[in-house]
Design a protein around this motif. Structure first.
Motif, PDB file in Angstrom:
ATOM      1  N   ALA A  61       0.810  -1.220   0.000  1.00 23.09           N
ATOM      2  CA  ALA A  61       0.000   0.000   0.000  1.00 23.09           C
ATOM      3  C   ALA A  61       0.847   1.275   0.000  1.00 23.09           C
ATOM      4  O   ALA A  61       0.459   2.287  -0.602  1.00 23.09           O
ATOM      5  N   TYR A  62       1.979   1.235   0.657  1.00 28.43           N
ATOM      6  CA  TYR A  62       2.760   2.452   0.878  1.00 28.43           C
ATOM      7  C   TYR A  62       3.046   3.267  -0.389  1.00 28.43           C
ATOM      8  O   TYR A  62       2.760   4.465  -0.425  1.00 28.43           O
ATOM      9  N   PRO A  63       3.571   2.664  -1.453  1.00 32.30           N
ATOM     10  CA  PRO A  63       3.890   3.478  -2.638  1.00 32.30           C
ATOM     11  C   PRO A  63       2.662   4.098  -3.311  1.00 32.30           C
ATOM     12  O   PRO A  63       2.776   5.080  -4.019  1.00 32.30           O
ATOM     13  N   GLN A  64       1.496   3.526  -3.091  1.00 25.86           N
ATOM     14  CA  GLN A  64       0.286   4.019  -3.757  1.00 25.86           C
ATOM     15  C   GLN A  64      -0.737   4.558  -2.767  1.00 25.86           C
ATOM     16  O   GLN A  64      -1.906   4.694  -3.092  1.00 25.86           O
ATOM     17  N   TRP A  65      -0.312   4.875  -1.564  1.00 23.19           N
ATOM     18  CA  TRP A  65      -1.214   5.245  -0.477  1.00 23.19           C
ATOM     19  C   TRP A  65      -2.186   6.356  -0.863  1.00 23.19           C
ATOM     20  O   TRP A  65      -3.374   6.287  -0.547  1.00 23.19           O
ATOM     21  N   SER A  66      -1.731   7.378  -1.543  1.00 21.82           N
ATOM     22  CA  SER A  66      -2.593   8.521  -1.861  1.00 21.82           C
ATOM     23  C   SER A  66      -3.702   8.166  -2.854  1.00 21.82           C
ATOM     24  O   SER A  66      -4.682   8.897  -2.971  1.00 21.82           O
ATOM     25  N   THR A  67      -3.576   7.041  -3.542  1.00 25.24           N
ATOM     26  CA  THR A  67      -4.592   6.662  -4.525  1.00 25.24           C
ATOM     27  C   THR A  67      -5.604   5.654  -3.977  1.00 25.24           C
ATOM     28  O   THR A  67      -6.572   5.339  -4.664  1.00 25.24           O
ATOM     29  N   ILE A  68      -5.387   5.156  -2.786  1.00 24.32           N
ATOM     30  CA  ILE A  68      -6.287   4.150  -2.209  1.00 24.32           C
ATOM     31  C   ILE A  68      -7.471   4.854  -1.568  1.00 24.32           C
ATOM     32  O   ILE A  68      -7.308   5.622  -0.617  1.00 24.32           O
ATOM     33  N   ARG A  69      -8.653   4.574  -2.079  1.00 22.08           N
ATOM     34  CA  ARG A  69      -9.855   5.281  -1.634  1.00 22.08           C
ATOM     35  C   ARG A  69     -10.385   4.763  -0.300  1.00 22.08           C
ATOM     36  O   ARG A  69     -10.801   5.541   0.543  1.00 22.08           O
ATOM     37  N   TYR A  70     -10.414   3.456  -0.106  1.00 23.95           N
ATOM     38  CA  TYR A  70     -10.936   2.853   1.121  1.00 23.95           C
ATOM     39  C   TYR A  70      -9.835   2.003   1.746  1.00 23.95           C
ATOM     40  O   TYR A  70      -9.788   0.789   1.539  1.00 23.95           O
ATOM     41  N   PRO A  71      -8.932   2.604   2.509  1.00 19.72           N
ATOM     42  CA  PRO A  71      -7.740   1.894   2.997  1.00 19.72           C
ATOM     43  C   PRO A  71      -8.029   0.625   3.797  1.00 19.72           C
ATOM     44  O   PRO A  71      -7.375  -0.393   3.568  1.00 19.72           O
ATOM     45  N   ALA A  72      -8.959   0.638   4.737  1.00 18.51           N
ATOM     46  CA  ALA A  72      -9.204  -0.552   5.567  1.00 18.51           C
ATOM     47  C   ALA A  72      -9.677  -1.717   4.707  1.00 18.51           C
ATOM     48  O   ALA A  72      -9.213  -2.847   4.876  1.00 18.51           O
ATOM     49  N   ARG A  73     -10.582  -1.456   3.794  1.00 18.28           N
ATOM     50  CA  ARG A  73     -11.062  -2.519   2.906  1.00 18.28           C
ATOM     51  C   ARG A  73      -9.950  -3.003   1.982  1.00 18.28           C
ATOM     52  O   ARG A  73      -9.780  -4.205   1.772  1.00 18.28           O
ATOM     53  N   TRP A  74      -9.202  -2.074   1.419  1.00 14.55           N
ATOM     54  CA  TRP A  74      -8.113  -2.411   0.505  1.00 14.55           C
ATOM     55  C   TRP A  74      -7.084  -3.286   1.211  1.00 14.55           C
ATOM     56  O   TRP A  74      -6.660  -4.319   0.680  1.00 14.55           O
ATOM     57  N   LEU A  75      -6.681  -2.885   2.406  1.00 16.48           N
ATOM     58  CA  LEU A  75      -5.682  -3.644   3.156  1.00 16.48           C
ATOM     59  C   LEU A  75      -6.173  -5.054   3.470  1.00 16.48           C
ATOM     60  O   LEU A  75      -5.416  -6.020   3.384  1.00 16.48           O
ATOM     61  N   ARG A  76      -7.439  -5.203   3.846  1.00 14.81           N
ATOM     62  CA  ARG A  76      -7.980  -6.519   4.161  1.00 14.81           C
ATOM     63  C   ARG A  76      -7.980  -7.419   2.929  1.00 14.81           C
ATOM     64  O   ARG A  76      -7.621  -8.585   3.001  1.00 14.81           O
ATOM     65  N   THR A  77      -8.388  -6.864   1.798  1.00 16.71           N
ATOM     66  CA  THR A  77      -8.413  -7.645   0.560  1.00 16.71           C
ATOM     67  C   THR A  77      -7.016  -8.116   0.180  1.00 16.71           C
ATOM     68  O   THR A  77      -6.802  -9.297  -0.115  1.00 16.71           O
ATOM     69  N   VAL A  78      -6.053  -7.212   0.218  1.00 15.27           N
ATOM     70  CA  VAL A  78      -4.682  -7.563  -0.150  1.00 15.27           C
ATOM     71  C   VAL A  78      -4.089  -8.553   0.847  1.00 15.27           C
ATOM     72  O   VAL A  78      -3.451  -9.543   0.460  1.00 15.27           O
ATOM     73  N   ALA A  79      -4.298  -8.314   2.132  1.00 18.13           N
ATOM     74  CA  ALA A  79      -3.724  -9.196   3.157  1.00 18.13           C
ATOM     75  C   ALA A  79      -4.277 -10.618   3.041  1.00 18.13           C
ATOM     76  O   ALA A  79      -3.536 -11.588   3.201  1.00 18.13           O
ATOM     77  N   VAL A  80      -5.560 -10.759   2.765  1.00 18.65           N
ATOM     78  CA  VAL A  80      -6.144 -12.097   2.596  1.00 18.65           C
ATOM     79  C   VAL A  80      -5.504 -12.790   1.401  1.00 18.65           C
ATOM     80  O   VAL A  80      -5.142 -13.967   1.471  1.00 18.65           O
ATOM     81  N   ARG A  81      -5.328 -12.060   0.313  1.00 19.47           N
ATOM     82  CA  ARG A  81      -4.696 -12.651  -0.871  1.00 19.47           C
ATOM     83  C   ARG A  81      -3.265 -13.081  -0.578  1.00 19.47           C
ATOM     84  O   ARG A  81      -2.831 -14.148  -1.014  1.00 19.47           O
ATOM     85  N   VAL A  82      -2.541 -12.255   0.159  1.00 21.94           N
ATOM     86  CA  VAL A  82      -1.159 -12.595   0.524  1.00 21.94           C
ATOM     87  C   VAL A  82      -1.142 -13.871   1.356  1.00 21.94           C
ATOM     88  O   VAL A  82      -0.354 -14.785   1.103  1.00 21.94           O
ATOM     89  N   TYR A  83      -2.030 -13.944   2.343  1.00 24.03           N
ATOM     90  CA  TYR A  83      -2.102 -15.140   3.204  1.00 24.03           C
ATOM     91  C   TYR A  83      -2.445 -16.382   2.386  1.00 24.03           C
ATOM     92  O   TYR A  83      -1.805 -17.429   2.538  1.00 24.03           O
TER      93      TYR A  83
END
Length: 178
Positions: A61-83
């Motif tokens: 998320a860090y390099p694109q932080w300013s473009t992420i509209r819904y951070p909590a949802r975005w982080l959860r989606t990405v983290a689940v995929r990573v796991y």
């Protein structure tokens, strides 16, 4: 111990920028890391696996932080995929080098016996039911869950109903309702 529901109730900006202002990256990292780690644990991950996935989601998320509209949802989606990708790699035949380090486990996450029981019960659910319950426990609406998982609202409701029934049955088998 951090209570997910208490954080949601006391911080109106917590839910994806729908409150009065959106938090900067360091503030979001501090606030969301323990919540995100717990969210991944609700998907059946160990604390170490969950911490690794949460950290990787934030690093992405860090390099694109300013473009992420819904951070909590975005982080959860990405983290689940990573796991899930990490779990898939573990299921492959042969030995792959492990890059996980014990130092990544957040020290401020302490689980009560009841929370451990909940995570264990969730881990035994079928994958889709576990996903729906994890999002639901994190305070997302049926519509938001359907949108994030790419399924219908009815499918979300059905999976919630089935998961609750399974969890209730297992709880009664263990010795009654507390």
């Amino acid at each position: 111990m951090i209570d997910d529901a208490a954080v949601r109730q006391t911080d109106p900006a917590r839910r994806d920028g729908t409150g009065s202002e959106r938090q900067d990256f360091p503030e979001t990292y501090r606030r969301e890391l323990p919540l995100l780690t717990r969210f991944i644990m609700k998907h059946g991950a160990s604390p170490q696996e969950a911490a690794d996935a949460a950290h990787e989601a934030f690093a992405t998320a860090y390099p694109q932080w300013s473009t992420i509209r819904y951070p909590a949802r975005w982080l959860r989606t990405v983290a689940v995929r990573v796991y899930l990708r990490a779990r898939l790699r573990e299921d492959l035949p042969g030995e792959l080098p492990t890059t996980r380090a014990e130092s990544h486990v957040p020290t401020n996450i302490q689980l009560s016996d009841q929370e451990r029981e909940v995570y264990t019960a969730l881990a035994d659910l079928p994958s889709r039911q576990r996903q729906v319950m994890a999002w639901f426990y994190d305070g997302y609406t049926i519509a938001e869950i359907a949108d994030e998982l790419g399924i219908t609202k009815e499918s979300v409701r059905q999976n919630l109903c089935r998961a609750r029934a399974t969890l209730k049955a297992r709880r009664s088998q263990r010795g009654g309702v507390r």
